[in-house]
Design an enzyme around this catalytic site. Structure first.
Site, mmCIF file in Angstrom:
data_model
loop_
_atom_site.group_PDB
_atom_site.id
_atom_site.type_symbol
_atom_site.label_atom_id
_atom_site.label_comp_id
_atom_site.label_asym_id
_atom_site.label_seq_id
_atom_site.Cartn_x
_atom_site.Cartn_y
_atom_site.Cartn_z
ATOM 1 N N HIS A 83 0.621 -1.464 0.018
ATOM 2 C CA HIS A 83 0.672 0.104 -0.292
ATOM 3 C C HIS A 83 0.635 1.232 -0.186
ATOM 4 C CE1 HIS A 83 -3.629 -1.857 1.839
ATOM 5 N NE2 HIS A 83 -3.215 -2.177 0.063
ATOM 6 N N GLU A 85 0.721 3.425 1.206
ATOM 7 C CA GLU A 85 1.574 4.008 3.421
ATOM 8 C C GLU A 85 2.990 3.224 3.452
ATOM 9 O OE1 GLU A 85 -3.147 3.962 3.600
ATOM 10 O OE2 GLU A 85 -1.411 3.003 2.931
ATOM 11 N N CYS A 111 -5.974 0.969 5.586
ATOM 12 C CA CYS A 111 -6.771 -0.115 6.042
ATOM 13 C C CYS A 111 -6.150 -0.523 7.762
ATOM 14 C CB CYS A 111 -6.134 -0.999 5.117
ATOM 15 S SG CYS A 111 -4.502 -1.648 5.694
ATOM 16 N N CYS A 114 -1.966 -0.565 7.313
ATOM 17 C CA CYS A 114 -0.903 0.467 7.501
ATOM 18 C C CYS A 114 -1.360 1.060 8.875
ATOM 19 C CB CYS A 114 -1.447 1.390 6.053
ATOM 20 S SG CYS A 114 -0.679 0.584 4.494
#
Length: 168
Positions: A83, A85, A111, A114
Site C-alpha cells: 500500500h 502508506e 487499512c 497500514c
C-alpha cells in the site's frame, strides 16, 4: 509609516491542497488498474519527508503478477501489493524522530495493516479524501486503533476539483 504592498497571488494552493496534490500525483505511478493510491508524509514544519504509491515490492515485475480484485487469493492483487502508506514509510530515509508528530496525506482511508505502521512510526495525523470502505472491518479497526492512541484523522474536501499542471 510603512506602505503595505499587496501584490501577492490570492489563488495559491493551501497546504492541504498542495500535499494532497503530491499524494494524487504519486498515485499516478501505480500500475493498479482499479485503485491508484498515493501517500505523502509531511513533517511538522510542512516539509515533505517521503512519498509512496501502491504497487508491487521492489524487484518484482508488475506485469508478472495479477491485478484482479476477485478470485483465488493467489490470483488477486491483495497478497502482492504494498500500500501507498507502507511504501511512503519504507521510502523515508531520515531520522525516526522527524516522523514523530508528522502527518500523512492519503487518497483512501488506511487499512488496519497500514494503520499499525502509521501508529508505530509516530505519525499523529491522517488526512484523507475518500472513505469508501468505512463499513469494512479493516477500516473500523483502523479507526479504533487511531482513537485509542490519539492519532487524529480528518477527511478533507476541496474548493478546487482539479489542479492543472502545465508541463511545457
Amino acid at each position: 509609516m510603512k506602505k503595505e504592498i499587496n501584490k501577492q497571488r490570492t489563488n495559491y494552493l493551501t497546504w492541504d491542497e498542495f500535499f494532497m496534490g503530491v499524494s494524487k500525483l504519486s498515485a499516478m505511478r501505480s500500475k493498479d488498474p482499479s485503485t491508484q493510491v498515493g501517500a505523502c508524509i509531511v513533517g511538522s514544519d510542512n516539509r515533505i519527508l517521503s512519498i509512496g504509491y501502491n504497487g508491487t515490492p521492489n524487484g518484482m515485475e508488475d506485469k508478472d503478477f495479477p491485478w484482479d480484485r476477485e478470485g483465488n487469493p493467489l490470483e488477486t492483487k491483495y497478497l502482492y501489493v504494498c500500500h501507498a502508506e507502507m511504501n511512503a514509510l519504507l521510502n523515508y530515509r531520515g531520522s525516526r524522530k522527524e516522523l514523530e508528530g508528522a502527518k500523512i496525506y492519503v487518497d483512501l482511508f488506511p487499512c488496519n495493516e497500514c494503520a499499525k505502521l502509521i501508529i508505530q512510526s509516530g505519525i499523529k495525523e491522517v488526512i484523507y479524501v475518500c472513505d469508501k470502505y468505512a463499513n469494512t472491518e479493516s477500516v473500523i479497526a483502523s479507526k479504533k486503533m487511531f482513537d485509542t492512541v490519539g492519532v487524529i484523522y480528518r477527511q478533507i474536501e476541496f474548493d478546487k476539483n482539479e489542479i492543472i499542471i502545465n508541463l511545457k
